[in-house]
Design an enzyme around this catalytic site. Sequence first.
Site, mmCIF file in Angstrom:
data_model
loop_
_atom_site.group_PDB
_atom_site.id
_atom_site.type_symbol
_atom_site.label_atom_id
_atom_site.label_comp_id
_atom_site.label_asym_id
_atom_site.label_seq_id
_atom_site.Cartn_x
_atom_site.Cartn_y
_atom_site.Cartn_z
ATOM 1 C CG HIS A 304 4.259 -2.718 2.666
ATOM 2 N ND1 HIS A 304 5.007 -2.795 1.509
ATOM 3 C CD2 HIS A 304 2.951 -2.767 2.248
ATOM 4 C CE1 HIS A 304 4.220 -2.885 0.465
ATOM 5 N NE2 HIS A 304 2.954 -2.881 0.884
ATOM 6 C CD GLU A 305 -0.600 -2.277 4.007
ATOM 7 O OE1 GLU A 305 -1.306 -1.379 3.505
ATOM 8 O OE2 GLU A 305 -0.291 -3.319 3.390
ATOM 9 C CG HIS A 308 1.039 1.696 0.391
ATOM 10 N ND1 HIS A 308 1.565 1.695 -0.879
ATOM 11 C CD2 HIS A 308 0.923 0.387 0.753
ATOM 12 C CE1 HIS A 308 1.761 0.451 -1.282
ATOM 13 N NE2 HIS A 308 1.391 -0.375 -0.306
ATOM 14 C CD GLU A 393 1.697 -2.981 -2.754
ATOM 15 O OE1 GLU A 393 2.311 -3.480 -1.777
ATOM 16 O OE2 GLU A 393 0.660 -2.297 -2.624
ATOM 17 C CG ASP A 397 7.838 -4.289 -0.518
ATOM 18 O OD1 ASP A 397 7.017 -4.306 0.413
ATOM 19 O OD2 ASP A 397 7.798 -5.084 -1.482
#
Length: 475
Positions: A304-305, A308, A393, A397
């Site tokens: 997930h990070e 970004h 976000e 995801d």
Amino acid sequence: MSGIVTALDSVIGRLADLADTPSIPYRTAVVWLSGLQTAWELYVDRRQIPKFSVPIPPPELKNHLKKDTFKKAQAYGRDKLNYSIANTIYSFAVGLAFIYFGVYAATWDSTGRFMARVGIAASRTIVHSLLWMAYLTLITAIPGLAWSYYYTFVLEEKHGFNKSTVKLFITDTLKTWLLTAVIGLPVLAGFLKIIDIAGKNFVAWLMLFLLGIQLILQIVFPIFIQPLFNKFTPLPEGELRTRVEALASKLKFPLTHLYVIDGSKRSSHSNAYFYGLPWSKRIVIYDTLIKDSTPAEVEAVLAHELGHWYLSHPSRLILIAQGHLLFTLVIFSIFIHNKALFEAFGFDPRLAVSSPSGGSQPVVIGFILYQLLFEPLDTVVKFFMNSKTRKYEYQADAFAVQLGFKKELGDALIKLHVNNLSSPHSDRLYSAYHHSHPTLPERLRAMDDYTGEHWLKLSPQAKKEEIAEQHKKED
């Protein structure tokens, strides 16, 4: 281009003349705007209170939240909200007292008298400005210690999250104050000097200066500053390290270091993040996250990070922040020489254009007064920024889900939610105003759509109808 600049200068000049009118009640305007902002925040907080009386968890969490854990989460959320409400009222009262008793002008005069006693020339306007800002910061920070102490050693302690000690709390506070002085005062001095040198053309030069400072701090903070508060150790060899390195390699993420941080020294909350230059990145994982999650779940959180990073979210947010900064400085240029604004708060109106002592104009006064006037308008900016980060976000995801981490990410998010006693229920307006992330039920449902776009685009009523339909199927 020069024609555009000339036209813009002309517009700013005309607006500055219109704004510099003694009949404009700037002091009253600040009080009313601040009062409206406070009333708005209390209204939004008030909407959340009934959510802590809902007797059952959301359907997405009913199989993951035990009855006692749900009650603890509701109690923790209620206590944090009560703390926030009390702090909001306190902050408004302090701000009102500062305005009513003329604290801003009084402290400017008192720091001037101090300079005279120690033999510093009154013409050294930047020194006077730094002393004034340090004084204002201290008289607000010292009472704020009581609030920080209560939050850490009463509220967080009550709910089992605090791992800090009074000694650590004191040393952290002193380190923070020292770093604020060492970094903040030189930056403020540079800010004021650039305006002094550049004159009416200060906006462009100040933008470059502040952008450079932001980039330097992004590099310096995790390498030199955060280690003053936490210990970083290389992630040991094993399944987790192998998984993370393979994930970084697959995404061509320029990973150079992989660390574990001792977050448990202060709190049992969890986190993970990355930082560094475009060609050299470092991943940091909290020891609490490793302790409470499986290697596959930690890998999913990092997917997930890294989503970004892959989707350029940090760069986009920096561009948005620069746009907001540009707007702020352009509007400030309208008020920088506003004598009516200075006089409304008890300052010598001559300070708006020059220093009676022979030094440069004390720009810092105008900037602080300008912030008092326009800070309530940041409520709109807060909504906008939260809407952007919430969308990002969902996208991160979706990125992790598309890599095959749907189950692991869902499990990890649920564990984080349960272990952190996050509020199971959130009012829609409260969440939109206060939360930079979607609620966990929203994220879990969005992951079922793989991209999150379907759930993201639904109206609140359509979401309720979908939930109701899902309940019928489950029953």
